[in-house]
Scaffold this motif. Sequence first.
Motif, PDB file in Angstrom:
ATOM      1  N   UNK A  61      54.591  91.930 -33.862  1.00 31.60           N
ATOM      2  CA  UNK A  61      54.545  90.918 -34.921  1.00 31.60           C
ATOM      3  C   UNK A  61      55.808  90.953 -35.774  1.00 31.60           C
ATOM      4  N   UNK A  62      56.315  92.148 -36.077  1.00 31.31           N
ATOM      5  CA  UNK A  62      57.552  92.265 -36.858  1.00 31.31           C
ATOM      6  C   UNK A  62      58.753  91.717 -36.101  1.00 31.31           C
ATOM      7  N   UNK A  63      58.815  91.966 -34.800  1.00 27.01           N
ATOM      8  CA  UNK A  63      59.932  91.453 -34.004  1.00 27.01           C
ATOM      9  C   UNK A  63      59.891  89.923 -33.939  1.00 27.01           C
ATOM     10  N   UNK A  64      58.696  89.342 -33.869  1.00 29.03           N
ATOM     11  CA  UNK A  64      58.583  87.881 -33.883  1.00 29.03           C
ATOM     12  C   UNK A  64      59.060  87.319 -35.226  1.00 29.03           C
ATOM     13  N   UNK A  65      58.691  87.971 -36.320  1.00 31.77           N
ATOM     14  CA  UNK A  65      59.167  87.545 -37.643  1.00 31.77           C
ATOM     15  C   UNK A  65      60.688  87.671 -37.746  1.00 31.77           C
ATOM     16  N   UNK A  66      61.221  88.760 -37.219  1.00 36.74           N
ATOM     17  CA  UNK A  66      62.668  88.980 -37.243  1.00 36.74           C
ATOM     18  C   UNK A  66      63.376  87.864 -36.466  1.00 36.74           C
ATOM     19  N   UNK A  67      62.811  87.479 -35.312  1.00 36.78           N
ATOM     20  CA  UNK A  67      63.414  86.397 -34.518  1.00 36.78           C
ATOM     21  C   UNK A  67      63.297  85.066 -35.256  1.00 36.78           C
ATOM     22  N   UNK A  74      70.249  80.737 -38.062  1.00 32.78           N
ATOM     23  CA  UNK A  74      71.082  80.078 -37.056  1.00 32.78           C
ATOM     24  C   UNK A  74      71.147  78.571 -37.219  1.00 32.78           C
ATOM     25  N   UNK A  75      70.157  77.998 -37.866  1.00 31.51           N
ATOM     26  CA  UNK A  75      70.124  76.551 -38.123  1.00 31.51           C
ATOM     27  C   UNK A  75      70.473  76.229 -39.575  1.00 31.51           C
ATOM     28  N   UNK A  76      71.047  77.194 -40.268  1.00 29.27           N
ATOM     29  CA  UNK A  76      71.518  76.957 -41.623  1.00 29.27           C
ATOM     30  C   UNK A  76      70.441  76.943 -42.684  1.00 29.27           C
ATOM     31  N   UNK A  77      69.260  77.421 -42.375  1.00 30.08           N
ATOM     32  CA  UNK A  77      68.160  77.445 -43.347  1.00 30.08           C
ATOM     33  C   UNK A  77      68.065  78.837 -43.970  1.00 30.08           C
ATOM     34  N   UNK A  78      67.842  78.879 -45.265  1.00 28.60           N
ATOM     35  CA  UNK A  78      67.721  80.185 -45.917  1.00 28.60           C
ATOM     36  C   UNK A  78      66.278  80.665 -45.993  1.00 28.60           C
ATOM     37  N   UNK A  79      65.323  79.805 -45.640  1.00 33.80           N
ATOM     38  CA  UNK A  79      63.917  80.194 -45.630  1.00 33.80           C
ATOM     39  C   UNK A  79      63.180  79.394 -44.558  1.00 33.80           C
ATOM     40  N   UNK A  80      61.994  79.859 -44.228  1.00 33.37           N
ATOM     41  CA  UNK A  80      61.158  79.173 -43.241  1.00 33.37           C
ATOM     42  C   UNK A  80      59.701  79.374 -43.613  1.00 33.37           C
ATOM     43  N   UNK A  81      58.868  78.483 -43.082  1.00 38.54           N
ATOM     44  CA  UNK A  81      57.421  78.591 -43.305  1.00 38.54           C
ATOM     45  C   UNK A  81      56.747  78.720 -41.945  1.00 38.54           C
ATOM     46  N   UNK A  82      55.799  79.640 -41.869  1.00 46.26           N
ATOM     47  CA  UNK A  82      55.005  79.779 -40.650  1.00 46.26           C
ATOM     48  C   UNK A  82      53.840  78.806 -40.750  1.00 46.26           C
ATOM     49  N   UNK A  83      53.773  77.884 -39.796  1.00 44.43           N
ATOM     50  CA  UNK A  83      52.688  76.905 -39.790  1.00 44.43           C
ATOM     51  C   UNK A  83      51.572  77.298 -38.837  1.00 44.43           C
ATOM     52  N   UNK A  84      51.880  78.189 -37.897  1.00 47.04           N
ATOM     53  CA  UNK A  84      50.883  78.663 -36.949  1.00 47.04           C
ATOM     54  C   UNK A  84      51.291  80.064 -36.496  1.00 47.04           C
ATOM     55  N   UNK A  85      50.302  80.936 -36.369  1.00 46.75           N
ATOM     56  CA  UNK A  85      50.581  82.334 -36.002  1.00 46.75           C
ATOM     57  C   UNK A  85      49.447  82.838 -35.127  1.00 46.75           C
ATOM     58  N   UNK A  86      49.803  83.434 -33.987  1.00 48.65           N
ATOM     59  CA  UNK A  86      48.783  83.992 -33.104  1.00 48.65           C
ATOM     60  C   UNK A  86      49.344  85.206 -32.369  1.00 48.65           C
ATOM     61  N   UNK A  87      48.602  86.285 -32.398  1.00 47.47           N
ATOM     62  CA  UNK A  87      48.949  87.473 -31.620  1.00 47.47           C
ATOM     63  C   UNK A  87      47.821  87.713 -30.634  1.00 47.47           C
ATOM     64  N   UNK A 143      55.673  80.892 -51.605  1.00 51.36           N
ATOM     65  CA  UNK A 143      54.310  80.444 -51.385  1.00 51.36           C
ATOM     66  C   UNK A 143      53.752  81.093 -50.142  1.00 51.36           C
ATOM     67  N   UNK A 144      52.552  80.680 -49.798  1.00 51.06           N
ATOM     68  CA  UNK A 144      51.889  81.243 -48.626  1.00 51.06           C
ATOM     69  C   UNK A 144      52.703  80.951 -47.371  1.00 51.06           C
ATOM     70  N   UNK A 145      52.996  81.984 -46.629  1.00 50.71           N
ATOM     71  CA  UNK A 145      53.706  81.901 -45.356  1.00 50.71           C
ATOM     72  C   UNK A 145      55.123  81.342 -45.451  1.00 50.71           C
ATOM     73  N   UNK A 146      55.751  81.391 -46.628  1.00 51.81           N
ATOM     74  CA  UNK A 146      57.160  81.019 -46.783  1.00 51.81           C
ATOM     75  C   UNK A 146      57.958  82.315 -46.917  1.00 51.81           C
ATOM     76  N   UNK A 147      58.984  82.453 -46.097  1.00 47.54           N
ATOM     77  CA  UNK A 147      59.780  83.686 -46.062  1.00 47.54           C
ATOM     78  C   UNK A 147      61.247  83.384 -46.336  1.00 47.54           C
ATOM     79  N   UNK A 148      61.862  84.256 -47.094  1.00 47.70           N
ATOM     80  CA  UNK A 148      63.305  84.244 -47.281  1.00 47.70           C
ATOM     81  C   UNK A 148      63.886  84.942 -46.048  1.00 47.70           C
ATOM     82  N   UNK A 149      64.650  84.208 -45.241  1.00 47.64           N
ATOM     83  CA  UNK A 149      65.111  84.731 -43.953  1.00 47.64           C
ATOM     84  C   UNK A 149      66.017  85.949 -44.110  1.00 47.64           C
ATOM     85  N   UNK A 150      66.947  85.908 -45.040  1.00 46.47           N
ATOM     86  CA  UNK A 150      67.862  87.036 -45.214  1.00 46.47           C
ATOM     87  C   UNK A 150      67.131  88.279 -45.714  1.00 46.47           C
TER      88      UNK A 150
END
Length: 166
Positions: A61-67, A74-87, A143-150
């Motif tokens: 799960x950590x490696x998926x978050x890291x990717x 890589x797309x110039x975004x400083x944050x991202x939101x997870x809209x769906x997650x499944x392990x 917010x919920x499921x929003x991550x600062x990529x750096x």
Amino acid sequence: MKSRIAIVALICAVLTACASGPAYRPAAEPGDFGYRDNALTSDRYRVSFAGDYGMARETVENYALFRAADVALGHGADRFRITSRETSPVTSYSGGGPSTSIGYGWGYPFWGTSIGYSTGGQSRTRYETVLEIQLGDELPDNGADVYDAEELKRNLAPSVAAGDEA
């Protein structure tokens, strides 16, 4: 003689370490271990990481978050939101089915016979995490499921670099 055995053991250990490669790597082909990512739309991506047998679920799960953080940066975004997650666990079976064996042997001054029965079979489980992420300026700062990529990469980098698999 002992030095030969030690040298052979050392060479085998080095070759085994080299053959396994790093845990965090792109998957070479479908069904292989490592990460994959695909663009779904201009601002949504599917990111997955498939762990090797013996790799802990949390590590996968950590490696998926890291990717996901890599994809965002890589797309110039400083944050991202997870809209769906499944392990999911992926289990493989080998050596299935019962088997019997009969054997005999001899060696001065002994001889013997044996009969064995095995129910056979062994299962091994590995994990795969699939994330769908959203990038873009309209994401909230937190917010919920929003991550600062750096920040996420900075926090997970030591364990990814160390190749934590347990």
